[in-house]
Design an enzyme around this catalytic site. Structure first.
Site: not given
Ligand code: 3HC
Ligand code: NAI
Length: 704
Positions: A62, A101, A124
């Protein structure tokens, strides 16, 4: 379909392409594009639908930037329900990281294929949340309860091959095969075989007595391990519902617990840290065209506790290291310890034999400084003594090639004074690792007066390569983390002499969420370290004797901490379990008598309040002086270097949660009742309290 989603038909298969850089997060534009693509697909004459992503990854979750704001239609749940019900065969084609998500979207497709490098996960929990779009209900139906429990409560991603075995992925593409072509071939084979529309939501799920026991055990284990985080417990509630109730009911419970998590301050804290960690890697004012210098060979001086761990960090990232010690015994001891660390990692299954051998082959030991003539970066980790460090830097300046970067791992020494003895102060900075250096994620990058933009950018890039969380700090005694820690430790000592026992102090802080209480940390590190450091200080520099008399007495009685089997506690020689020692209380009581302190009962609340407010007040001063770039940087330092509970977001986020005004009042109360010397409120704290502002508000204004 929308700015980020396109739909086309290729050879009678509908293709949805999502293109929302950098990580294809499920923003409103992606959700609405997906919804429109589903509508289009259901009414055209395509036979199936493939969902795939452009760029480096499948949907990584998400869009976290939308959290905490009013929901934007269509919400993910609606889109995924529509996908689940789709009347044509759907296939998700995964590459990169299908997370949160993103994986939930894939689980709503009838089938999933993945390239060999893909990873899937439900992270999450790391944001204080649970999968809120069916992940807790579909994962156990596809992969079984135990796999779902591990995947969702750990938040760790799973490699594609393992996901195939687990049943989360149905087909692996051949290595190197084009994603689109591979997905089309797979879809065609499903169509040719008349594969059914296999909906995870309709799969049966079993629940045995054994499963119930597994969930109950996990509840207890996670209560301990996650130190009071609420999301893991709610995840188990959802998993139990998945196995014991109809799908729709389980989904409903998941939705309501997801919303509870979302409005829980623990999740705000964890989301704050997610962005703080990433923001910390950005250096204010750095020219856009600043290019990091290449770092292929690294030299490390001093094969002790830190030097050995730092060498492992680089070798693990495939970077060649020359490890120098001036004593052959020191070098041998250091290399021996490195070999033992690697063999432990292999025996515990954390590292393969091959990877361990490859990393060790990259570490060369030497007692000869001239072997550093060609390295790109040197990190000095000799004893904590300014003159010694200056002597080492003079030598390095003579030996190393002109472009080489010279860094010190000093904890407290003045990096400017070290840089000043070289002819290249622009190439000198601090790289402050934390112990054990091969484990701890934090790296303070200390910018000295003359450190160039280029070397700061290089340090940030190198930190990322070796898997660290870098935070920029200015030069001052103790930089960010250790400077604040002195105030925290001072209050722990004062609580001790004023009336608390070591166990009361440590249990109060551990119960609140710290990984380890301050006195137990002292025992782990060795009480002689602080003792020796104090011997070099004048009485004035040492400060109030009440804040160090007890540990001085303990060291003089041979109670050096865990390594001596006794310090603030006594330790079981077999299990290393700590227990109270009446002899320590006698020492504390005699120190109190000697210094005229009347002991009183001190509550756990007071202990927590004094120790955390001491951190906040000094953190505010650090911001005031520009030693840290932002409040979030301080939070990252504490979460990654000092065992601060992540679900409290770090000291400055904690201040915002408690209310800066309230924290200021508490600090003033301690100033008036405990010590005017120790508790002068920082000017920034006072100003924010007076204007009813917060640290995050202050930061937002400065950024604007
Ligand atoms: N939403 C918005 N922005 C995000 C994002 C997300 N889910 N994931 C990453 N970003 C952004 C980061 O803030 C960063 O922004 P910036 O360049 O402005 O600082 C940019 O994307 C790149 O991220 P990383 O520097 O972390 O890039 P990496 O290549 O090192 O890692 C990744 C990539 C493994 C995808 C890592 O970003 C990550 O783990 N992201 C979070 C994933 C996550 O937690 N997903 C679950 C979200 S909650 C959800 O899905 C709820 C659902 O169940 C309803
Ligand atoms: P240590 O005592 O374990 O190791 C120091 C090593 O340096 C020894 O092997 C010694 O033989 C070697 N050495 C001494 N003089 C030398 C010289 N002139 N040339 C080459 N080698 C020399 O010390 P430790 O704990 O590794 O600390 C090193 C530095 O790291 C210190 O500045 C310390 O403040 C800092 N630091 C220590 C942390 C810790 O928890 N131990 C944490 C973060 C920083």
């Amino acid at each position: 379909m929308s700015e980020t989603v396109s739909y086309s038909i290729e050879d009678d298969i509908g293709i949805v392409r999502i293109d929302n850089p950098p990580v294809n997060a499920l923003s409103q534009s992606v959700r609405s594009g997906l919804m429109k693509a589903l509508e289009a697909s259901s009414s055209d004459d395509s036979k199936a639908l493939i969902i795939l992503c452009e760029g480096r990854t499948f949907i990584a979750g998400a869009d976290i930037t939308e959290f905490g704001k009013p929901p934007l239609e269509p919400v993910l749940g609606e889109v995924l329900q529509r996908l689940d019900e789709h009347n044509k065969l759907t296939v998700a084609a995964l590459h990169g990281t299908a997370l949160g998500g993103g994986l939930e979207t894939a689980l709503c497709c009838h089938y999933r294929c993945a390239d060999t490098s893909a990873r899937v996960g439900l992270p999450e929990v790391k944001l204080g949340l649970l999968p809120g779009a069916g992940g807790t209900q579909r994962t156990p139906r596809l992969a079984g309860l135990e796999t779902a429990l591990e995947l969702i409560t750990s938040g760790q991603p799973m490699a594609a091959a393992k996901a195939l075995d687990a049943g989360l992925v149905d087909h692996l593409l051949a290595a190197g095969q084009d994603l689109l072509q591979g997905a089309k071939d797979y879809t065609r084979s499903l169509l040719d075989g008349n594969a059914p529309l296999r909906r995870a939501s309709a799969l049966p799920i079993a629940f045995s007595e054994q499963d119930k026991a597994t969930l109950d055990a996990a509840r207890k284990r996670l209560q301990q391990k996650t130190r009071g985080e609420r999301a893991p417990q709610r995840i188990i509630d959802c998993l139990e519902a998945a196995a014991t109730r109809p799908f729709e009911e389980g989904l409903k419970l998941e939705r309501s617990l997801f919303l509870e998590c979302m409005s829980d301050p623990q999740s705000s804290a964890l989301r704050h840290l997610f962005f703080a960690e990433r923001e910390a890697a950005k250096v204010n004012g750095l020219a856009k065209d600043t290019r990091p210098l290449p770092v292929e060979q690294v030299g490390i001086i001093g094969a002790g506790t830190m030097g050995g761990g730092i060498a492992m960090c680089f070798a693990n990232a495939g970077i060649a290291v020359t490890l120098i010690d001036n004593s052959p015994e020191g070098l041998e001891r250091g290399l021996g310890l490195i070999a033992r660390n690697y063999s432990t990692s292999v025996s515990r299954g954390r590292l393969s034999e091959e990877k361990s051998a490859a990393a060790q082959a990259l570490i060369q030991g030497s007692t000869d400084y001239t072997s550093l003539a060609n390295v790109d970066l040197v990190i000095e980790a000799v004893f904590e003594n300014l003159e010694l460090k200056q002597t080492v830097f003079r030598q390095l300046d003579n030996i190393c090639k002109p472009g080489a970067i010279l860094a010190t791992n000093t904890s407290y020494q003045d990096v400017n004074a070290i840089a000043a003895v070289t002819n290249r102060p622009q190439q000198v900075l601090g790289l402050h690792f934390f112990s054990p250096a091969n484990v701890m994620k934090l790296l303070e990058i200390v910018r000295a007066d003359h450190s160039s933009d280029e070397i700061i950018a290089t340090a940030m890039a190198v930190a990322k390569r070796i898997g660290k969380v870098p935070v920029l700090a200015g030069v001052c005694y103790g930089f960010i983390g250790n400077r604040m820690l002195r105030h925290y430790q001072r209050e722990a000592q004062l609580c001790l002499i004023e009336g608390a026992t070591p166990a009361q102090i440590d249990s109060a802080m551990e119960g609140w969420g710290m990984a380890m209480g301050p006195l137990a940390v002292g025992d782990l590190a060795g009480l002689d370290i602080g003792y020796k450091a104090r011997q070099a200080l004048s009485d004035d520099e040492k400060g109030d004797p009440k804040s160090y008399r007890v540990p001085d007495l303990l060291v003089e009685q041979g109670r050096l901490g865990q390594k001596a089997g006794k310090g603030y506690y006594q330790y079981d020689p077999e299990t290393r379990k700590r227990s109270d020692d009446p002899a320590v209380l006698e020492v504390v009581e005699s120190a109190a008598r000697e210094l005229g302190v009347e002991r009183r009962a001190i509550s756990a609340e007071e202990i927590v309040s004094r120790l955390t407010c001491a951190l906040i007040n000094e953190g505010a001063r650090i911001l005031e002086e520009g030693i840290a770039q932002r409040p979030g940087d301080i939070d990252a330092v504490y979460a990654y270097g000092y065992g601060f509970p992540r679900h409290r977001g770090g000291p400055m986020h904690l201040a915002d949660t408690l209310g800066v005004k309230q924290v200021y009042k508490t600090v003033c109360h301690y100033r008036d009742t405990l010590s005017a010397d120790n508790w002068q409120p920082s000017a920034l704290l006072e100003a924010l309290a007076n204007s009813d502002d917060s640290f995050s508000g202050w930061q937002a204004q400065r950024q604007a």
